[in-house]
Motif scaffolding. Structure first.
Motif, mmCIF file in Angstrom:
data_model
loop_
_atom_site.group_PDB
_atom_site.id
_atom_site.type_symbol
_atom_site.label_atom_id
_atom_site.label_comp_id
_atom_site.label_asym_id
_atom_site.label_seq_id
_atom_site.Cartn_x
_atom_site.Cartn_y
_atom_site.Cartn_z
ATOM 1 N N GLN A 22 -33.578 -19.057 -9.185
ATOM 2 C CA GLN A 22 -34.251 -18.666 -7.945
ATOM 3 C C GLN A 22 -34.506 -19.875 -7.058
ATOM 4 N N ALA A 75 -33.653 -14.498 -3.146
ATOM 5 C CA ALA A 75 -34.527 -15.414 -3.874
ATOM 6 C C ALA A 75 -35.996 -15.072 -3.645
ATOM 7 N N TYR A 78 -37.026 -11.929 -5.568
ATOM 8 C CA TYR A 78 -37.176 -12.158 -7.006
ATOM 9 C C TYR A 78 -38.615 -12.525 -7.359
ATOM 10 N N SER A 79 -39.263 -13.293 -6.499
ATOM 11 C CA SER A 79 -40.631 -13.751 -6.783
ATOM 12 C C SER A 79 -41.690 -12.829 -6.220
ATOM 13 N N HIS A 176 -33.791 -9.806 -11.500
ATOM 14 C CA HIS A 176 -32.686 -10.659 -11.099
ATOM 15 C C HIS A 176 -31.580 -9.871 -10.392
ATOM 16 N N LEU A 179 -30.943 -11.402 -7.258
ATOM 17 C CA LEU A 179 -30.655 -12.829 -7.335
ATOM 18 C C LEU A 179 -29.182 -13.126 -7.580
#
Length: 362
Positions: A22, A75, A78-79, A176, A179
Motif C-alpha cells: 500500500q 491505496a 485499502y486503508s 487488497h 490494491l
C-alpha cells in the motif's frame, strides 16, 4: 475477490506484505501524478498542446495521470474501508485497466508520431511534398489518437456490463482487492458452478487476456516503429552528403534511444505481465508471487514518473521549447513573437535545419 489460496496467504502473514505494498503504491502513484501533471501543466502553460511534437506526449501524460489517480485511489481505499467497497474496487480495477491499456496505445502513438514526423521531414528534404500528403498524415494521426482512447473502453465494456449484472463484485471483499491488478474471483469450493460464477470467471480471464495481448502488441509495435525510424534517420543523414562528428553523434544518440524506449516500456510492465501469466497458469509459488508484487508496485505504479522523464524532460523538444520561451519573454513583444512564427512557417527548411529538427525528436 480472493481465492481460498489468497485467504490462506493473508492468514499466513501476507497482511504485512499488503500493508507494505500500500505504501509503495501510494508513494509511486503520487510521484507519477506529479510527473505527468508537470508535463501537462507545462504544455498548457506554454500553449504547446497543439504542437505536433508535443501533442502525443500530452495525451500520453494525461492517461498516465488518470492511471496514477487510480493507483492512488486503490491505496487509499485499502486503508480506509467504505460502504460498498467491493463494488467500488471491482469497477476501479476495470477503470484502471482502461487507462493502462490506453497508455500502451498512446506510447505506440507517441513513437509512431516520431517516425511520421521524421519521414515527412526526410521527404521534404529530398523533394517537396504536396499539401495533400501532409493533411492525410495529420488525419491519420488524429484517428490514431482517438482510437487509442476508444479501443480500451470498448474492450472493457463486457467487464463492466456482464461483471456488474452477474454481481461479480459480491465476494470482492478482501481489502487488497483495490490494491492489486487482476484480483481473482472467489469461487466457493463446496457449491456447484452457477451461470453467474462462470461469467465472472470468464470476465476475470478475459481481463487478463486483454492486458497481456495489448502489452505484447504494443511492445512489438514500438520495436518495429523505432527500428524503422533508425533506418530512416540514417538514410536522412546520408542524404546530406557529408558525415561529420556532429552527424555521427546524432546517429549514435538515435540508436541509443531506439534501444532505451522499448527497454523502459518493458521494464515498467514486465512484473505485471509475469503476474498475469502466473494467474493464468494458477501458479502457487508464494516467493515468486511476493517478489513480483513488490516489483509491480515499484514499476507499474511509477509509469507516469518514468514516462515524464524518458519522453519528456530529457527530450530536446521540451528543452528547446523552454529555452525559446524564456528568450521570447525576455526580448520580444507578443506581436513580434506572432510575426516570428508566421514568417518562420513561410520559409522552406534547409537541409541543416531539418537535420537538427529531426534530432530533437529522437
Amino acid at each position: 475477490m480472493a481465492l481460498p489460496a489468497e485467504a490462506a496467504r493473508l492468514d499466513g502473514g501476507w497482511q504485512e506484505v499488503y500493508s507494505a505494498l500500500q505504501w509503495i503504491h501510494f508513494t509511486m502513484a503520487m510521484l507519477s501524478v506529479i510527473g505527468s501533471s508537470s508535463i501537462i501543466a507545462y504544455a498548457v502553460f506554454q500553449n504547446a498542446v497543439r504542437s505536433p511534437e508535443v501533442r502525443p506526449l500530452f495525451y500520453l501524460s494525461l492517461y498516465d495521470l488518470f492511471l496514477g489517480m487510480c493507483w492512488l485511489t486503490g491505496a487509499l481505499l485499502y486503508s480506509t474501508p467504505t460502504a460498498k467497497q467491493d463494488l467500488i474496487c471491482y469497477n476501479l480495477q476495470a477503470t484502471g485497466q482502461i487507462f493502462y491499456v490506453a497508455s500502451f496505445l498512446y506510447t505506440v502513438n507517441y513513437t509512431w508520431h516520431l517516425y511520421m514526423d521524421l519521414k515527412m521531414k526526410y521527404n521534404q528534404n529530398l523533394h517537396r511534398m504536396p499539401p495533400q500528403v501532409v493533411d492525410y498524415a495529420g488525419c491519420i494521426g488524429r484517428i490514431a489518437t482517438i482510437s487509442s482512447s476508444l479501443i480500451p473502453f470498448l474492450l472493457m465494456v463486457p467487464v463492466f456490463c456482464l461483471g456488474n449484472s452477474s454481481n461479480c463484485y459480491q465476494n470482492f471483499s478482501q481489502k487488497h482487492g483495490c490494491l492489486l491488478m487482476h484480483t481473482e474471483i472467489a469461487m466457493p469450493t463446496n457449491e456447484p458452478q452457477t451461470l453467474s460464477g462462470s461469467v465472472c470467471r470468464a470476465m476475470h480471464f478475459y481481463g487478463i487476456g486483454v492486458f497481456l495481448i495489448s502489452f505484447l502488441i504494443s511492445f512489438i509495435a514500438i520495436l518495429v516503429i523505432l527500428s524503422q525510424a533508425r533506418g530512416l534517420y540514417k538514410r536522412f543523414v546520408n542524404s546530406t552528403g557529408f558525415l561529420g562528428d556532429q552527424q555521427w553523434a546524432m546517429i549514435k544518440m538515435v540508436e541509443q534511444r531506439v534501444v532505451f524506449y522499448p527497454v523502459a516500456f518493458f521494464c515498467c510492465w514486465a512484473p505485471a505481465v509475469l503476474l498475469g501469466i502466473l494467474k493464468l497458469t494458477v501458479s502457487t509459488n508464494s516467493k515468486i508471487y511476493m517478489a513480483l508484487l513488490i516489483l509491480q508496485a515499484l514499476t507499474a505504479a511509477s509509469q507516469g514518473l518514468l514516462n515524464c522523464i524518458v519522453y519528456g524532460w530529457t527530450q530536446h523538444v521540451f528543452l528547446s521549447l523552454k529555452r525559446n520561451a524564456c528568450r521570447d519573454v525576455d526580448t520580444q513583444t507578443p506581436l513580434l513573437r506572432s510575426q516570428k512564427k508566421f514568417y518562420a512557417s513561410t520559409l522552406p527548411a534547409s537541409p541543416t535545419d531539418a537535420e537538427g529538427s529531426t534530432s530533437t525528436l529522437l
